[in-house]
Design an enzyme around this catalytic site. Structure first.
Site, PDB file in Angstrom:
ATOM      1  N   ALA A  67      -3.322   2.213 -14.654  1.00  0.00           N
ATOM      2  CA  ALA A  67      -4.770   2.341 -15.279  1.00  0.00           C
ATOM      3  C   ALA A  67      -5.638   2.993 -14.176  1.00  0.00           C
ATOM      4  O   ALA A  67      -5.420   3.544 -13.172  1.00  0.00           O
ATOM      5  CB  ALA A  67      -5.376   0.721 -14.882  1.00  0.00           C
ATOM      6  N   GLY A  68      -6.795   3.613 -14.854  1.00  0.00           N
ATOM      7  CA  GLY A  68      -7.772   4.258 -13.887  1.00  0.00           C
ATOM      8  C   GLY A  68      -7.718   5.756 -14.507  1.00  0.00           C
ATOM      9  O   GLY A  68      -8.835   6.489 -14.379  1.00  0.00           O
ATOM     10  N   TYR A  69      -6.779   6.258 -15.060  1.00  0.00           N
ATOM     11  CA  TYR A  69      -6.749   7.452 -15.829  1.00  0.00           C
ATOM     12  C   TYR A  69      -7.571   7.466 -16.929  1.00  0.00           C
ATOM     13  O   TYR A  69      -8.348   8.297 -17.177  1.00  0.00           O
ATOM     14  CB  TYR A  69      -5.405   7.893 -15.883  1.00  0.00           C
ATOM     15  N   ASN A 116     -11.648   6.930  -4.110  1.00  0.00           N
ATOM     16  CA  ASN A 116     -12.600   6.720  -5.191  1.00  0.00           C
ATOM     17  C   ASN A 116     -13.224   5.491  -5.097  1.00  0.00           C
ATOM     18  O   ASN A 116     -12.825   4.496  -4.443  1.00  0.00           O
ATOM     19  CB  ASN A 116     -11.697   6.740  -6.442  1.00  0.00           C
ATOM     20  N   PHE A 120     -15.649   0.841 -12.099  1.00  0.00           N
ATOM     21  CA  PHE A 120     -15.250   0.504 -13.405  1.00  0.00           C
ATOM     22  C   PHE A 120     -16.226   1.301 -14.414  1.00  0.00           C
ATOM     23  O   PHE A 120     -16.955   0.733 -15.422  1.00  0.00           O
ATOM     24  CB  PHE A 120     -15.396  -0.825 -13.804  1.00  0.00           C
ATOM     25  N   ASN A 178      -7.489  -7.527 -13.642  1.00  0.00           N
ATOM     26  CA  ASN A 178      -7.845  -6.690 -12.355  1.00  0.00           C
ATOM     27  C   ASN A 178      -8.908  -7.454 -11.544  1.00  0.00           C
ATOM     28  O   ASN A 178      -9.955  -7.569 -11.853  1.00  0.00           O
ATOM     29  CB  ASN A 178      -8.236  -5.309 -12.724  1.00  0.00           C
ATOM     30  N   SER A 181      -9.812  -4.312  -7.363  1.00  0.00           N
ATOM     31  CA  SER A 181     -10.395  -2.972  -7.264  1.00  0.00           C
ATOM     32  C   SER A 181     -11.534  -3.423  -6.012  1.00  0.00           C
ATOM     33  O   SER A 181     -12.310  -4.353  -6.057  1.00  0.00           O
ATOM     34  CB  SER A 181     -11.368  -2.565  -8.388  1.00  0.00           C
ATOM     35  N   ASN A 183     -14.012  -1.509  -5.530  1.00  0.00           N
ATOM     36  CA  ASN A 183     -15.280  -0.784  -5.834  1.00  0.00           C
ATOM     37  C   ASN A 183     -16.239  -1.652  -6.679  1.00  0.00           C
ATOM     38  O   ASN A 183     -17.500  -1.053  -7.218  1.00  0.00           O
ATOM     39  CB  ASN A 183     -14.989   0.453  -6.402  1.00  0.00           C
ATOM     40  N   THR A 184     -16.144  -2.866  -7.052  1.00  0.00           N
ATOM     41  CA  THR A 184     -17.016  -3.632  -7.593  1.00  0.00           C
ATOM     42  C   THR A 184     -17.333  -4.964  -6.436  1.00  0.00           C
ATOM     43  O   THR A 184     -16.594  -5.688  -6.204  1.00  0.00           O
ATOM     44  CB  THR A 184     -16.408  -4.367  -8.958  1.00  0.00           C
ATOM     45  N   LYS A 224      -3.058  -7.726 -11.027  1.00  0.00           N
ATOM     46  CA  LYS A 224      -3.115  -6.614 -10.019  1.00  0.00           C
ATOM     47  C   LYS A 224      -3.645  -7.150  -8.818  1.00  0.00           C
ATOM     48  O   LYS A 224      -4.752  -7.612  -9.012  1.00  0.00           O
ATOM     49  CB  LYS A 224      -3.665  -5.452 -11.097  1.00  0.00           C
ATOM     50  N   THR A 254       0.486  -2.075  -5.996  1.00  0.00           N
ATOM     51  CA  THR A 254      -0.857  -2.666  -5.660  1.00  0.00           C
ATOM     52  C   THR A 254      -1.920  -1.476  -6.240  1.00  0.00           C
ATOM     53  O   THR A 254      -1.705  -0.532  -6.520  1.00  0.00           O
ATOM     54  CB  THR A 254      -1.004  -2.639  -4.086  1.00  0.00           C
ATOM     55  N   ASN A 255      -3.122  -2.205  -6.101  1.00  0.00           N
ATOM     56  CA  ASN A 255      -4.375  -1.309  -6.119  1.00  0.00           C
ATOM     57  C   ASN A 255      -4.565  -0.722  -4.880  1.00  0.00           C
ATOM     58  O   ASN A 255      -3.623  -0.417  -4.121  1.00  0.00           O
ATOM     59  CB  ASN A 255      -5.513  -2.327  -6.344  1.00  0.00           C
ATOM     60  N   TYR A 325      -0.324   7.643 -10.555  1.00  0.00           N
ATOM     61  CA  TYR A 325      -1.535   8.137 -11.128  1.00  0.00           C
ATOM     62  C   TYR A 325      -1.834   9.192 -10.032  1.00  0.00           C
ATOM     63  O   TYR A 325      -2.040  10.425 -10.336  1.00  0.00           O
ATOM     64  CB  TYR A 325      -2.503   7.060 -11.136  1.00  0.00           C
ATOM     65  N   SER A 326      -2.183   9.119  -8.866  1.00  0.00           N
ATOM     66  CA  SER A 326      -2.657   9.892  -7.645  1.00  0.00           C
ATOM     67  C   SER A 326      -1.437  11.176  -7.670  1.00  0.00           C
ATOM     68  O   SER A 326      -1.995  12.236  -7.487  1.00  0.00           O
ATOM     69  CB  SER A 326      -3.101   9.331  -6.463  1.00  0.00           C
TER      70      SER A 326
END
Length: 363
Positions: A67-69, A116, A120, A178, A181, A183-184, A224, A254-255, A325-326
């Protein structure tokens, strides 16, 4: 054109701009059958030794897209042609939201890492449901990664997950919650045992209700988690998948991490760090979860995979499936093919007859 030749051009662009262009290109390819057939022939690896079945789903190979892409399912038609054994859409929130201010993605080629703080961003669950409903085919399992909107209080977080699930239930093969993250604001507080149990109970009830409504089995429910949890937290979380009435069917570990490697002080931007420096930290979490669940619960290993050796290390730590992903940012889709072609050689070299026997061998 190979990604090796294309990468220097992409790396002259802002990371988020490059990402947007790649999504647009794949969305266009998804409407071109001949191009899709070419991609499939070039990238796909057909090897029955790579196939596995979990949660009543068939995975033609163990390498999925994290997820994320593809947050809004714009590229979902084309992504299986790049060789993935499954794809995960999202993170999807019930309502559209812009995410955090830009710039919010930072790549570090020398360290093969990305930071990043996206937050979301996305068009919301209704738009994603519309695109998934229009998919011309469904050749590999599709997971749907759900999160809460930024402005939803933590006390009402379960309402967001359920609202998104209600819109997307009909179109997914598995569901990922999820809560990890960075970032929230406050989201990771939902990983506490009491809060997490309450959230999962509510989502499970909604999942079962929707299963009756749509006359299908409930979606497999995965969780996750962050790489920054200690072993006591991981043991408690692992217990959610055990017992007569487990609350989760598996884990994604993991995240991104909020930690920074002390050996690389230049990675100073705030947000979640992913890529090569995350590999060992993520593998340690996978191994602890594997021990906590006695190896009985499937784990999707993600974090720091940039080679077939990295992928194999995750399997040895206890992962049943993998996500990347990365690594794609630095290696391109050739990474998927390399992993799939090399994995059997690695487990056979170590004397294991198949992936299942290699799983958890380093724990």
């Amino acid at each position: 054109m190979s990604y090796r030749l294309l990468r220097p051009l992409l790396f002259t662009l802002d990371p988020e701009r490059a990402h947007t262009l790649s999504i647009a290109a794949l969305a266009a390819l998804g409407r071109m059958p001949q191009s899709m057939a070419y991609l499939t022939k070039h990238y796909s690896v057909t090897d029955p030794r790579l196939a596995q079945d979990f949660w009543g789903l068939h995975f033609p190979n163990p390498v999925g897209l994290a997820a994320g892409y593809d947050k809004d399912a714009r590229a979902a038609a084309a992504l299986p042609a790049l060789g993935f054994g499954f794809i995960e859409i999202g993170t999807v929130t019930p309502r559209p939201q812009p995410g955090n201010p830009r710039p919010r993605v930072f790549r570090y080629p020398a360290q093969q890492t990305v930071i990043n703080r996206m937050g979301f961003p996305g068009e919301g669950a209704a738009a994603v449901a519309h695109r998934l409903a229009a998919l011309p085919g469904h050749p590999v399992p599709i997971g749907i990664n759900l999160g809460k909107n930024r402005d939803t209080p933590l006390a009402q977080a379960q309402d967001d997950y359920i609202a998104a699930l209600e819109l997307l239930f009909h179109y997914g093969d598995y569901l990922c919650i999820n809560v990890s993250s960075p970032n929230t604001p406050g989201l990771r507080l939902l990983q506490g045992e009491e809060a997490l149990r309450g959230l999962l109970c509510a989502v499970t009830a909604a999942n079962q209700r929707l299963a009756v409504q749509y006359q299908r089995a409930p979606l497999p429910l995965l969780l996750k988690i962050a790489p920054d949890l200690d072993n006591d937290d991981l043991n408690a979380i692992g217990g959610l998948a055990l017992g007569a009435e487990p609350l989760v069917d598996g884990f994604i570990a993991t995240n991104a991490t909020i930690k920074r490697p002390t050996s690389q002080p230049g990675l100073s931007e705030s947000g979640g760090l992913s890529g090569a420096p995350l590999l060992e930290q993520s593998n340690a979490v996978i191994a602890q979860l594997y021990r906590a669940t006695q190896g009985q619960v499937p784990i999707i290993g993600v974090g720091g995979i940039l080679s077939a050796a990295d992928a194999y290390a995750k399997i040895q730590a206890g992962a049943s499936l993998l996500q990347v992903y990365s690594g794609l940012i630095f290696r391109g889709p050739e990474l998927v093919r390399e992993i799939l072609e090399t994995l059997p050689e690695l487990w056979l070299k170590d004397g294991y007859p198949d992936l299942a026997h290699a799983r958890g061998s380093a724990t």
